[in-house]
Scaffold this motif. Sequence first.
Motif, short mmCIF file in Angstrom:
data_model
loop_
_atom_site.label_atom_id
_atom_site.label_comp_id
_atom_site.label_asym_id
_atom_site.label_seq_id
_atom_site.Cartn_x
_atom_site.Cartn_y
_atom_site.Cartn_z
N LEU A 1 84.63 65.46 19.89
CA LEU A 1 85.71 64.74 20.49
C LEU A 1 85.53 63.37 20.84
O LEU A 1 84.33 62.92 21.08
N PRO A 2 86.62 62.46 20.88
CA PRO A 2 86.36 61.17 21.12
C PRO A 2 86.06 60.81 22.45
O PRO A 2 86.30 61.76 23.42
N ALA A 3 85.39 59.57 22.74
CA ALA A 3 85.11 59.33 24.00
C ALA A 3 86.25 58.98 25.05
O ALA A 3 86.09 59.57 26.35
N GLY A 4 87.27 58.58 24.64
CA GLY A 4 88.19 58.58 25.55
C GLY A 4 89.06 59.88 26.16
O GLY A 4 89.26 60.00 27.00
N GLU A 5 88.87 61.05 25.21
CA GLU A 5 89.46 62.27 25.79
C GLU A 5 88.24 62.80 26.57
O GLU A 5 88.85 63.53 27.67
N LEU A 6 86.97 62.65 26.36
CA LEU A 6 86.13 62.82 27.33
C LEU A 6 86.08 62.36 28.63
O LEU A 6 85.94 62.97 29.72
N SER B 1 78.78 54.89 28.69
CA SER B 1 77.56 54.75 29.05
C SER B 1 76.97 55.98 29.22
O SER B 1 75.68 56.46 28.70
N HIS B 2 77.57 57.33 29.78
CA HIS B 2 77.08 58.65 29.69
C HIS B 2 76.67 58.85 28.56
O HIS B 2 75.89 59.84 28.36
N LEU B 3 77.71 58.86 27.48
CA LEU B 3 77.65 59.44 26.33
C LEU B 3 76.35 58.78 25.39
O LEU B 3 75.61 59.72 25.04
N ALA B 4 76.09 57.58 25.58
CA ALA B 4 74.94 56.95 25.02
C ALA B 4 73.83 57.74 25.62
O ALA B 4 72.82 57.73 24.65
N LYS B 5 73.68 58.02 26.87
CA LYS B 5 72.31 58.60 27.59
C LYS B 5 72.41 59.88 26.87
O LYS B 5 71.16 60.49 26.57
N LEU B 6 73.43 60.74 26.49
CA LEU B 6 73.33 62.16 26.17
C LEU B 6 72.87 62.10 24.57
O LEU B 6 72.08 62.91 24.32
N VAL B 7 73.38 61.02 24.03
CA VAL B 7 72.75 61.02 22.51
C VAL B 7 71.34 60.51 22.43
O VAL B 7 70.57 60.91 21.51
N GLU B 8 70.80 59.52 23.32
CA GLU B 8 69.50 59.09 23.17
C GLU B 8 68.71 60.43 23.65
O GLU B 8 67.61 60.55 23.08
N GLY B 9 69.06 61.17 24.46
CA GLY B 9 68.41 62.50 25.25
C GLY B 9 68.39 63.37 24.09
O GLY B 9 67.84 64.60 24.41
N GLY B 10 69.07 63.34 23.23
CA GLY B 10 69.04 64.39 22.17
C GLY B 10 69.99 65.58 22.27
O GLY B 10 70.02 66.76 21.54
N LEU B 11 70.98 65.48 23.48
CA LEU B 11 71.91 66.56 23.54
C LEU B 11 73.34 66.48 22.96
O LEU B 11 73.87 67.54 22.61
N LEU B 12 73.52 65.38 22.41
CA LEU B 12 74.64 65.00 21.76
C LEU B 12 74.31 64.20 20.31
O LEU B 12 73.47 63.70 20.38
N VAL B 13 75.06 64.39 19.46
CA VAL B 13 75.12 63.40 18.12
C VAL B 13 76.48 62.78 18.26
O VAL B 13 77.52 63.28 18.39
N VAL B 14 76.62 61.76 17.46
CA VAL B 14 77.91 60.89 17.41
C VAL B 14 78.12 60.61 15.99
O VAL B 14 77.40 60.45 15.17
N GLU B 15 79.58 60.61 15.64
CA GLU B 15 79.92 60.66 13.96
C GLU B 15 80.76 59.53 14.37
O GLU B 15 81.88 59.28 14.98
N GLN B 16 80.94 58.68 13.32
CA GLN B 16 81.79 57.39 13.08
C GLN B 16 82.65 57.68 12.16
O GLN B 16 82.61 57.93 10.92
N GLN B 17 83.92 57.50 12.59
CA GLN B 17 84.86 57.56 11.70
C GLN B 17 85.97 56.59 11.60
O GLN B 17 86.74 56.60 12.78
N GLY B 18 86.08 55.80 10.93
CA GLY B 18 86.78 54.39 10.99
C GLY B 18 86.18 53.72 12.20
O GLY B 18 85.11 53.36 12.45
N HIS C 1 86.79 54.83 15.19
CA HIS C 1 86.48 55.87 16.36
C HIS C 1 85.16 56.71 16.15
O HIS C 1 84.59 56.70 15.22
N ARG C 2 84.56 56.79 17.36
CA ARG C 2 83.49 57.57 17.39
C ARG C 2 83.59 58.96 18.21
O ARG C 2 84.48 58.97 19.32
N TYR C 3 82.92 60.15 17.30
CA TYR C 3 83.15 61.54 17.91
C TYR C 3 81.89 62.00 18.40
O TYR C 3 81.03 61.71 17.66
N TYR C 4 82.11 62.64 19.47
CA TYR C 4 80.50 63.36 20.00
C TYR C 4 80.73 64.90 19.84
O TYR C 4 81.83 65.35 19.96
N ARG C 5 79.90 65.47 19.56
CA ARG C 5 79.55 66.86 19.69
C ARG C 5 78.13 67.30 19.96
O ARG C 5 77.31 66.41 20.16
N LEU C 6 78.11 68.43 20.43
CA LEU C 6 76.68 69.07 20.72
C LEU C 6 75.76 68.90 19.55
O LEU C 6 76.01 68.86 18.54
#
Length: 232
Positions: free
Chosen positions: A32-37, A50-67, A69-74
């Motif tokens: 899901l994109p950051a805006g929806e979350l 800011s929260h999503l960046a911390k979750l990615v850095e902590g290894g709980l989420l990964v982020v995918e770039q599409q154009g 937009h950035r999409y986050y998933r577990l």
Amino acid sequence: MNTYPNISVIASLIADPSRAIFLEALLDGRALPAGELAYMASVTPQTASSHLAKLVEGGLLVVEQQGRHRYYRLAGKEVAFLIETMGSIAAPVQVRSLKQSNQLQHLSFARTCYGHLAGKLGISLCEALLREGYLEEPEDEQAKDYHITEKGIQWFTSFGIILEGKAGSRRAVARKCLDWSERRHHISGVLGDELGRRLSELDWTRQKAGSRSVEVTEAGKKGLYEVLGISL
């Protein structure tokens, strides 16, 4: 010196209410994109980022770039299992509105959990498979996996679920997963995923758009009763 993994770092990441909402929202396996979350957690896009960046850095989420937009998933099924397990020991949610009550009712009845089925539907499937002798409880009470019987392998094959070749995977085949809404076990692992896939393929279940909740179709209610004696 403590030689154990530093779980306090992960615990602190999950402890924030907004970050916990992000993790729970992604339990269905979607990206899901950051805006929806941000909307789900009722926070600003800047705060969400800011929260999503911390979750990615902590290894709980990964982020995918599409154009643009950035999409986050577990980051994986281990994260989903952790969040679901924490939910099973957390205090029940305090329902404060009719909308919240309806959402909780739908999620408790049937929902997806990163590929497998949970809620009343998931529990009913697990209990029916045990009752029919297709699964067996492990002899060791501390063991985490159900045993698939020879009778079970034959039934799963006839039902369109092929487990041969998948049992050697590093993933659990029939993992016991404590359900947070029912406080009983449903099935995760390869078998749990395959059951969810097959029921959807038969159009016995349909995932509701934009939600983890799952609808059991009329064909599904009839079929589940006929093949496993499940009444929903």
